[in-house]
Design an enzyme around this catalytic site. Structure first.
Site, PDB file in Angstrom:
ATOM      1  N   TYR A  72      -1.716   0.974  10.728  1.00 29.95           N
ATOM      2  CA  TYR A  72      -1.840   0.240   9.462  1.00 29.95           C
ATOM      3  C   TYR A  72      -0.642   0.541   8.562  1.00 29.95           C
ATOM      4  O   TYR A  72      -0.044  -0.368   7.979  1.00 29.95           O
ATOM      5  CB  TYR A  72      -3.143   0.638   8.773  1.00 29.95           C
TER       6      TYR A  72
ATOM      7  N   SER B  17       0.843  -1.190   0.000  1.00 30.52           N
ATOM      8  CA  SER B  17       0.000   0.000   0.000  1.00 30.52           C
ATOM      9  C   SER B  17       0.880   1.241   0.000  1.00 30.52           C
ATOM     10  O   SER B  17       1.985   1.225   0.556  1.00 30.52           O
ATOM     11  CB  SER B  17      -0.889   0.025   1.246  1.00 30.52           C
TER      12      SER B  17
END
Length: 251
Positions: free
Chosen positions: A157, A144
Site C-alpha cells: 500500500y 497518505s
C-alpha cells in the site's frame, strides 16, 4: 467559478463512497458548493451517499466510474466537464489491501497498485487536462503518510501511495501558472471503514478532521497538507533514520 476564498461551487468526487470524500463534500456544501458529482462503481452505497448529500440542498449526480478501467476515464469524465466548469476534483479512491495476503498473492498486490496508482494517474491526467482547458480549478489528491517511507507492515500500500504522491507533486509543477492547482493531502491513520479492526497509530485522525484540513488548504491555496499537521515533523524524522534503525521500529 470558485470565489476568492477558494471554496468551490462545483465538486467532482472520484471515489464517491469514500468517507473522507463525503465528509469533505458535506463541509464544502455547508460553505458554498451547490453542484456535486459522485463518481464510482454503481451501487446502493453510491446512491445512498448521493441521497444524503441531496438532503443538504445541492444538486447531486452520480457517475459510473471504475478506477480499474483507465480506457474509459476520458469519456466518462469528459461528459462531466462538458456539462459545465468543475471548480474542484477530489481524487479519493483507493484500497488498503491486506499486506499478508497480498504478499502471498501477487495478483492481489497488483490490484492495490493498479487502483491506487495506475487508476489515479489516468484519472488525474484527464482531470488536470480539463481544469487546464477551463483555466481554473483545484485537483485535490488524497495521498497518505504511508507513502513517505515504506514500512514492513504495509509496504505494498505504501509503495502505491509513494508513487501517487510523486505523480501528484510533478503534476502540480506541470500545471503551475495555468490557473489549475494541485493540492496533495497526506493524512495519517484515519478512523474509517477502511481501517476498521486495525490497530491505530499515534496521531490518528478522522474523516471530518481531514475535511477541515482540505478546506483550509483550499483557502490558502496550499500545495501540500498534512493531517494532523504534526505528522510533517514526525515523518521528516522517520524519513531520515538509517535503514538499519528504521527496520527495527515497531511499524
Amino acid at each position: 467559478m470558485k470565489d476568492a476564498f477558494g471554496i468551490p461551487q462545483s465538486l467532482l468526487v472520484l471515489g464517491g463512497t469514500s468517507e473522507i470524500a463525503l465528509a469533505t463534500a458535506r463541509r464544502l456544501i455547508a460553505r458554498r458548493t451547490r453542484t456535486v458529482w459522485l463518481a464510482g462503481r454503481p451501487s446502493p452505497a453510491l446512491e445512498a451517499a448521493a441521497a444524503q448529500l441531496r438532503a443538504l440542498g445541492p444538486d447531486v449526480h452520480t457517475v459510473a466510474f471504475d478506477a480499474l478501467d483507465p480506457a474509459s476515464h476520458e469519456a466518462v469524465l469528459g461528459k462531466v466537464f462538458a456539462d459545465g466548469d468543475v471548480d474542484m476534483v477530489l481524487l479519493a479512491f483507493g484500497i488498503l489491501g491486506d499486506q499478508a495476503r497480498d504478499e502471498r498473492e501477487p495478483v492481489a498486490a497488483v490490484r492495490v497498485a493498479q487502483t491506487n496508482y495506475t487508476g489515479a494517474v489516468s484519472a488525474g491526467l484527464v482531470s488536470a487536462g480539463a481544469l487546464q482547458t477551463q483555466g481554473h480549478g483545484s485537483l485535490v489528491i488524497l495521498s497518505s503518510v504511508a507513502g513517505e517511507r515504506a514500512r514492513r507492515s504495509n509496504f505494498i500500500y505504501g509503495s502505491s501511495k509513494a508513487g501517487l504522491d510523486a505523480f501528484a507533486q510533478g503534476l502540480g509543477d506541470a500545471l503551475h501558472g495555468t490557473g489549475a492547482h494541485v493540492m496533495v493531502v497526506r493524512p495519517g491513520f484515519v478512523r474509517s471503514r477502511m481501517t476498521a479492526g486495525r490497530e491505530e497509530t499515534p496521531l490518528a485522525t478522522t474523516p471530518e478532521a481531514v475535511a477541515a484540513a482540505v478546506e483550509l488548504g483550499l483557502r490558502r491555496r496550499s500545495e501540500t497538507v498534512w493531517v494532523p499537521g504534526a505528522l510533517r515533523v514526525v515523518m521528516s524524522a522517520l524519513r531520515h533514520l538509517p535503514r538499519s534503525v528504521f527496520r527495527r521500529l515497531p511499524v
